[in-house]
Design a protein around this motif. Structure first.
Motif, PDB file in Angstrom:
ATOM      1  N   VAL A   1       4.166  -1.368 -16.592  1.00 14.98           N
ATOM      2  CA  VAL A   1       2.913  -2.121 -16.432  1.00 14.98           C
ATOM      3  C   VAL A   1       1.827  -1.174 -15.921  1.00 14.98           C
ATOM      4  O   VAL A   1       1.883  -0.698 -14.786  1.00 14.98           O
ATOM      5  N   THR A   2       0.853  -0.892 -16.774  1.00 16.80           N
ATOM      6  CA  THR A   2      -0.278  -0.044 -16.362  1.00 16.80           C
ATOM      7  C   THR A   2      -1.613  -0.741 -16.624  1.00 16.80           C
ATOM      8  O   THR A   2      -2.636  -0.321 -16.101  1.00 16.80           O
ATOM      9  N   HIS A   3      -1.595  -1.762 -17.464  1.00 14.12           N
ATOM     10  CA  HIS A   3      -2.814  -2.475 -17.852  1.00 14.12           C
ATOM     11  C   HIS A   3      -2.530  -3.974 -17.826  1.00 14.12           C
ATOM     12  O   HIS A   3      -1.375  -4.386 -17.838  1.00 14.12           O
ATOM     13  N   ARG A   4      -3.562  -4.796 -17.847  1.00 14.47           N
ATOM     14  CA  ARG A   4      -3.379  -6.229 -18.036  1.00 14.47           C
ATOM     15  C   ARG A   4      -4.672  -6.842 -18.585  1.00 14.47           C
ATOM     16  O   ARG A   4      -5.740  -6.221 -18.522  1.00 14.47           O
ATOM     17  N   VAL A   5      -4.562  -8.076 -19.100  1.00 21.11           N
ATOM     18  CA  VAL A   5      -5.741  -8.770 -19.623  1.00 21.11           C
ATOM     19  C   VAL A   5      -6.416  -9.515 -18.471  1.00 21.11           C
ATOM     20  O   VAL A   5      -5.749 -10.216 -17.701  1.00 21.11           O
ATOM     21  N   ILE A   6      -7.721  -9.346 -18.359  1.00 21.82           N
ATOM     22  CA  ILE A   6      -8.492 -10.022 -17.304  1.00 21.82           C
ATOM     23  C   ILE A   6      -9.698 -10.712 -17.942  1.00 21.82           C
ATOM     24  O   ILE A   6     -10.408 -10.112 -18.757  1.00 21.82           O
ATOM     25  N   THR A   7      -9.923 -11.973 -17.573  1.00 22.38           N
ATOM     26  CA  THR A   7     -11.115 -12.700 -18.022  1.00 22.38           C
ATOM     27  C   THR A   7     -12.227 -12.480 -16.997  1.00 22.38           C
ATOM     28  O   THR A   7     -12.031 -12.740 -15.809  1.00 22.38           O
ATOM     29  N   VAL A   8     -13.364 -11.983 -17.472  1.00 23.90           N
ATOM     30  CA  VAL A   8     -14.544 -11.837 -16.607  1.00 23.90           C
ATOM     31  C   VAL A   8     -15.502 -12.930 -17.055  1.00 23.90           C
ATOM     32  O   VAL A   8     -15.983 -12.917 -18.196  1.00 23.90           O
ATOM     33  N   THR A   9     -15.748 -13.903 -16.192  1.00 23.71           N
ATOM     34  CA  THR A   9     -16.459 -15.085 -16.673  1.00 23.71           C
ATOM     35  C   THR A   9     -17.225 -15.798 -15.557  1.00 23.71           C
ATOM     36  O   THR A   9     -17.311 -15.316 -14.432  1.00 23.71           O
ATOM     37  N   GLY A  10     -17.771 -16.955 -15.908  1.00 21.78           N
ATOM     38  CA  GLY A  10     -18.614 -17.723 -14.984  1.00 21.78           C
ATOM     39  C   GLY A  10     -20.048 -17.684 -15.489  1.00 21.78           C
ATOM     40  O   GLY A  10     -20.447 -16.742 -16.191  1.00 21.78           O
ATOM     41  N   ASP A  11     -20.836 -18.685 -15.128  1.00 23.81           N
ATOM     42  CA  ASP A  11     -22.215 -18.758 -15.618  1.00 23.81           C
ATOM     43  C   ASP A  11     -23.100 -17.645 -15.084  1.00 23.81           C
ATOM     44  O   ASP A  11     -24.167 -17.381 -15.633  1.00 23.81           O
ATOM     45  N   ALA A  12     -22.671 -16.985 -13.998  1.00 26.24           N
ATOM     46  CA  ALA A  12     -23.504 -15.909 -13.454  1.00 26.24           C
ATOM     47  C   ALA A  12     -23.373 -14.618 -14.263  1.00 26.24           C
ATOM     48  O   ALA A  12     -24.184 -13.709 -14.126  1.00 26.24           O
ATOM     49  N   ILE A  13     -22.338 -14.544 -15.117  1.00 22.19           N
ATOM     50  CA  ILE A  13     -22.085 -13.314 -15.892  1.00 22.19           C
ATOM     51  C   ILE A  13     -22.878 -13.348 -17.202  1.00 22.19           C
ATOM     52  O   ILE A  13     -22.869 -14.352 -17.914  1.00 22.19           O
ATOM     53  N   GLN A  14     -23.524 -12.235 -17.490  1.00 17.61           N
ATOM     54  CA  GLN A  14     -24.327 -12.130 -18.709  1.00 17.61           C
ATOM     55  C   GLN A  14     -23.480 -12.373 -19.967  1.00 17.61           C
ATOM     56  O   GLN A  14     -23.826 -13.192 -20.798  1.00 17.61           O
ATOM     57  N   GLU A  15     -22.362 -11.626 -20.089  1.00 17.78           N
ATOM     58  CA  GLU A  15     -21.505 -11.730 -21.283  1.00 17.78           C
ATOM     59  C   GLU A  15     -20.055 -11.905 -20.873  1.00 17.78           C
ATOM     60  O   GLU A  15     -19.357 -10.914 -20.653  1.00 17.78           O
ATOM     61  N   PRO A  16     -19.581 -13.146 -20.753  1.00 19.47           N
ATOM     62  CA  PRO A  16     -18.164 -13.355 -20.403  1.00 19.47           C
ATOM     63  C   PRO A  16     -17.253 -12.663 -21.425  1.00 19.47           C
ATOM     64  O   PRO A  16     -17.580 -12.609 -22.623  1.00 19.47           O
ATOM     65  N   LYS A  17     -16.120 -12.120 -20.939  1.00 19.90           N
ATOM     66  CA  LYS A  17     -15.244 -11.336 -21.817  1.00 19.90           C
ATOM     67  C   LYS A  17     -13.790 -11.461 -21.394  1.00 19.90           C
ATOM     68  O   LYS A  17     -13.509 -11.791 -20.238  1.00 19.90           O
ATOM     69  N   ASN A  18     -12.903 -11.127 -22.331  1.00 15.52           N
ATOM     70  CA  ASN A  18     -11.497 -10.884 -22.001  1.00 15.52           C
ATOM     71  C   ASN A  18     -11.265  -9.401 -22.220  1.00 15.52           C
ATOM     72  O   ASN A  18     -11.524  -8.893 -23.315  1.00 15.52           O
ATOM     73  N   LEU A  19     -10.798  -8.726 -21.188  1.00 20.56           N
ATOM     74  CA  LEU A  19     -10.708  -7.263 -21.243  1.00 20.56           C
ATOM     75  C   LEU A  19      -9.284  -6.783 -21.000  1.00 20.56           C
ATOM     76  O   LEU A  19      -8.552  -7.382 -20.195  1.00 20.56           O
ATOM     77  N   MET A  20      -8.901  -5.697 -21.686  1.00 18.33           N
ATOM     78  CA  MET A  20      -7.639  -5.017 -21.384  1.00 18.33           C
ATOM     79  C   MET A  20      -7.982  -3.925 -20.369  1.00 18.33           C
ATOM     80  O   MET A  20      -8.714  -2.987 -20.687  1.00 18.33           O
TER      81      MET A  20
END
Ligand code: SF4
Ligand code: SF4
Length: 448
Positions: A281-300
């Motif tokens: 395990v060196t990476h994982r998927v993270i959701t960066v979100t919420g109305d305060a965020i310019q561009e919500p994303k799912n990131l590796m």
């Protein structure tokens, strides 16, 4: 008999912000990662590298020191510091700081097993252990311990794809984009337990993922993909078991007590990566979100990347956030320092605007409306537990099974008097654990 669980709530899920965003790599590799040695339930790992060492991606940098799972480098480069740094769970944690050389030199010692069919249970458990796999849904329990302690007791393996917390879409995208790994990981887990069939539970609001996984299972009848009613906290372990098998985990009990083992879909994908591809395990998927965020994303994301960089990946704030959380709005932990970095259990960075965030308000007097009792999925009586907690009557709260509280936040969500119920249960549980430790120490001293 399958049963829907008692209680629960229906918060607005807000998953539309990120549900259609494909998992993307970071636009720029991090210049530095800060890898905390506390990434799991149990004892923190012991750093096994020193300042000046050169490390490779996948190289072990933290060794188990009790209950736990080893930790690996997520970038190649030079170790710049081994010291306490701000920690996503609060305070500071011993961390290994690596300056990225941007070479991505691979250094895992795991052997890939494209044909895993001949691996024994012990071999699978050992690979899972060496790969540093922990519960990727956020619980952080070491997966090798969950498997080895369940052998001979578990007759049903369940993958948790419910992802019932509002806003978070990391597991949804993983099931859609890496469904083969999820299915393959479950088959490896079944082999480890010596079982023939398993179940994946997915909330009905992810119909595309349900259809995709069913198509991947194909003509084989070893895996069932169950569509679950969308209701929070459907993804809580005990509620999921009840829904899938009809079995009720007794108060104070574990899933293995009713013959079940539950793994997050991300954990299954990590098992596949470790066993088939030889990747820790060196990476994982993270959701960066919420109305305060310019561009919500799912990131590796490589482990150890700062929350600030993740927010920058979402193009920063379009509005000053009222609250930043790791995790969802129901169970997430508020963050006050964006230098904290992601760990194996980080599934989301949630940035809420003033309008979205529940306002921090003065508690009002309890109305004795019993709504908290009606929604508690653990059949607890939050109103009375809170009354005892307020008076420091910890043992009385214990008699009401406060230790069974899963801190789901349903009672908080529904309470019209906005009483901080979960917070008081966290304090109560802490006090009871401290009391139990004191009593144990006194008993041991009396024996000596
Ligand atoms: S008492 Fe605990 S388990 Fe019950 S609703 Fe409240 S937070 Fe959830
Ligand atoms: S929901 Fe709130 S106001 Fe109603 S009984 Fe529970 S604690 Fe009291």
């Amino acid at each position: 008999m399958k049963q829907s669980f008692y209680g629960g709530v229906h918060p607005h899920d807000r998953k539309e912000l990120a549900r259609h965003k494909e998992i993307a790599p970071l636009s720029a590799a991090p210049k530095q990662v800060v890898i905390a040695m506390s990434m799991h339930i149990g004892a923190p790992c012991k750093p096994i590298v020193a300042v000046g060492d050169h490390v490779k991606v996948g190289q072990k940098i933290g060794e188990i020191a009790g209950l736990g799972a080893p930790i690996h480098a997520s970038v190649s480069g030079e170790v710049k510091a081994v010291e306490p740094r701000p920690y996503v769970g609060g305070g500071k944690a011993m961390s290994v700081v690596i300056e990225n050389d941007f070479q991505d030199t691979w250094g895992s010692e795991l052997t890939p097993h494209p044909d895993y069919s001949k691996l024994s249970t012990d071999e699978i458990v050992n690979i899972v252990k060496e790969a540093g796999i922990t519960g990727m849904g956020g619980a952080g329990f070491p997966t090798h311990v969950k498997i080895s302690s369940g052998i001979g007791k578990v007759d049903t393996v369940i993958l948790n794809g419910a992802e019932c917390e509002p806003y978070i879409t990391a597991d949804h995208r993983l099931m859609l984009e890496q469904g083969e790994k999820v299915i393959g990981g479950l088959r490896i887990l079944l082999q480890a337990f010596g079982l023939q069939t398993g179940v994946i539970g997915v909330e009905a609001n992810k119909e595309d993922a349900i259809e995709h996984l069913r198509a991947l299972v194909g003509g084989r009848n070893d895996i069932t993909v169950e569509s679950l009613r969308t209701r929070y906290p459907q993804g809580a372990e005990k509620q999921l078991i009840q829904r899938i098998t009809g079995r009720e985990v007794p108060p104070g009990g574990l899933p293995a007590h009713v013959g079940c083992a539950v793994f997050n879909v991300g954990t299954a994908a990590a098992v596949y990566d470790a066993v088939v591809e030889g990747k820790p395990v060196t990476h994982r998927v993270i959701t960066v979100t919420g109305d305060a965020i310019q561009e919500p994303k799912n990131l590796m994301v490589p482990l150890g990347v700062s929350f600030q960089q993740l927010i920058d990946e979402g193009k920063g704030f379009k509005e000053e956030p009222e609250r930043i959380l790791t995790g969802g709005p129901m169970m997430g932990i508020a963050q006050y320092d964006l230098n904290v970095t992601c760990i194996k259990g980080t599934n989301a960075v949630l940035c809420l605007t003033k309008k979205e965030a529940a306002p921090v308000v003065e508690e009002e007097t309890c109305l004795r409306c019993a709504r908290c009792v009606n929604v508690c999925p653990m059949h607890l009586t939050p109103v009375y537990m809170h009354l005892y907690a307020e008076k420091g009557m910890w043992k009385e709260a214990e008699a009401l099974n406060v230790m069974d509280c899963i801190e789901c936040g349903s009672c908080n969500y529904i309470c019209p008097a906005r009483i901080h119920l979960v917070q008081s249960f966290r304090v109560t549980k802490g006090e009871l654990r401290a009391l139990a430790a004191k009593e144990k120490a006194a008993k041991e001293a009396a024996k000596a």
